[in-house]
Design a protein around this motif. Sequence first.
Motif, mmCIF file in Angstrom:
data_model
loop_
_atom_site.group_PDB
_atom_site.id
_atom_site.type_symbol
_atom_site.label_atom_id
_atom_site.label_comp_id
_atom_site.label_asym_id
_atom_site.label_seq_id
_atom_site.Cartn_x
_atom_site.Cartn_y
_atom_site.Cartn_z
ATOM 1 N N VAL A 10 1.037 -0.968 -0.321
ATOM 2 C CA VAL A 10 -0.197 0.184 0.017
ATOM 3 C C VAL A 10 1.166 0.868 0.334
ATOM 4 C CG1 VAL A 10 -1.912 1.503 1.777
ATOM 5 C CG2 VAL A 10 -1.990 -0.960 1.419
ATOM 6 N N GLU A 11 0.638 1.949 -1.079
ATOM 7 C CA GLU A 11 1.600 3.483 -0.816
ATOM 8 C C GLU A 11 0.322 4.743 -0.212
ATOM 9 O OE1 GLU A 11 4.258 5.360 -4.226
ATOM 10 O OE2 GLU A 11 1.579 5.231 -5.176
ATOM 11 N N VAL A 12 0.780 5.658 0.731
ATOM 12 C CA VAL A 12 -0.605 6.502 0.801
ATOM 13 C C VAL A 12 0.657 7.633 0.430
ATOM 14 C CG1 VAL A 12 -0.614 7.655 2.752
ATOM 15 C CG2 VAL A 12 -1.087 5.469 2.928
ATOM 16 N N VAL A 13 -0.172 8.700 -0.418
ATOM 17 C CA VAL A 13 0.430 9.906 -0.789
ATOM 18 C C VAL A 13 -0.447 11.220 -0.769
ATOM 19 C CG1 VAL A 13 0.948 10.494 -3.850
ATOM 20 C CG2 VAL A 13 1.133 8.245 -3.336
ATOM 21 N N SER A 14 0.155 11.925 -0.550
ATOM 22 C CA SER A 14 -0.879 13.298 -0.219
ATOM 23 C C SER A 14 -0.937 13.656 -1.406
ATOM 24 C CB SER A 14 0.208 14.150 0.681
ATOM 25 O OG SER A 14 1.578 14.668 -0.429
ATOM 26 N N ALA A 15 -1.862 14.778 -1.497
ATOM 27 C CA ALA A 15 -2.462 15.434 -3.076
ATOM 28 C C ALA A 15 -0.730 15.950 -3.846
ATOM 29 C CB ALA A 15 -3.264 16.462 -2.720
ATOM 30 N N SER A 16 -0.174 16.683 -2.811
ATOM 31 C CA SER A 16 1.266 16.766 -3.506
ATOM 32 C C SER A 16 1.815 15.789 -3.992
ATOM 33 C CB SER A 16 1.600 17.809 -2.537
ATOM 34 O OG SER A 16 2.421 17.104 -1.253
ATOM 35 N N GLY A 17 1.760 14.249 -4.139
ATOM 36 C CA GLY A 17 2.733 13.340 -4.357
ATOM 37 C C GLY A 17 3.954 13.020 -3.530
ATOM 38 N N LYS A 18 4.305 14.403 -2.549
ATOM 39 C CA LYS A 18 5.737 14.152 -1.823
ATOM 40 C C LYS A 18 5.701 13.024 -0.484
ATOM 41 C CE LYS A 18 7.014 18.178 -0.662
ATOM 42 N NZ LYS A 18 7.204 19.786 -0.323
#
Length: 75
Positions: A10-18
């Motif tokens: 699982v990859e959790v990514v913020s809206a900024s993708g950082k």
Amino acid sequence: DAPASKAYEVEVVSASGKDPLFALPSEQEQDGSLTLQLPAVPLPAGLYTIRLYGLAGGQRQLLDQYSFEISTGAP
């Protein structure tokens, strides 16, 4: 329900993708659900995407993705 696979990532990514955060879910439950355990690090308010990958043969395949929002709780 998650599509069947022998292993997941699982990859959790913020809206900024950082700075994606990776976590490995536990084994798939009999009802088809997965349990995701994240480090006890507070995430700032904002929009996030969880990407579910199936792992097989050294490859990972995107199975699904889910968006969610963390808010401050203030009206």
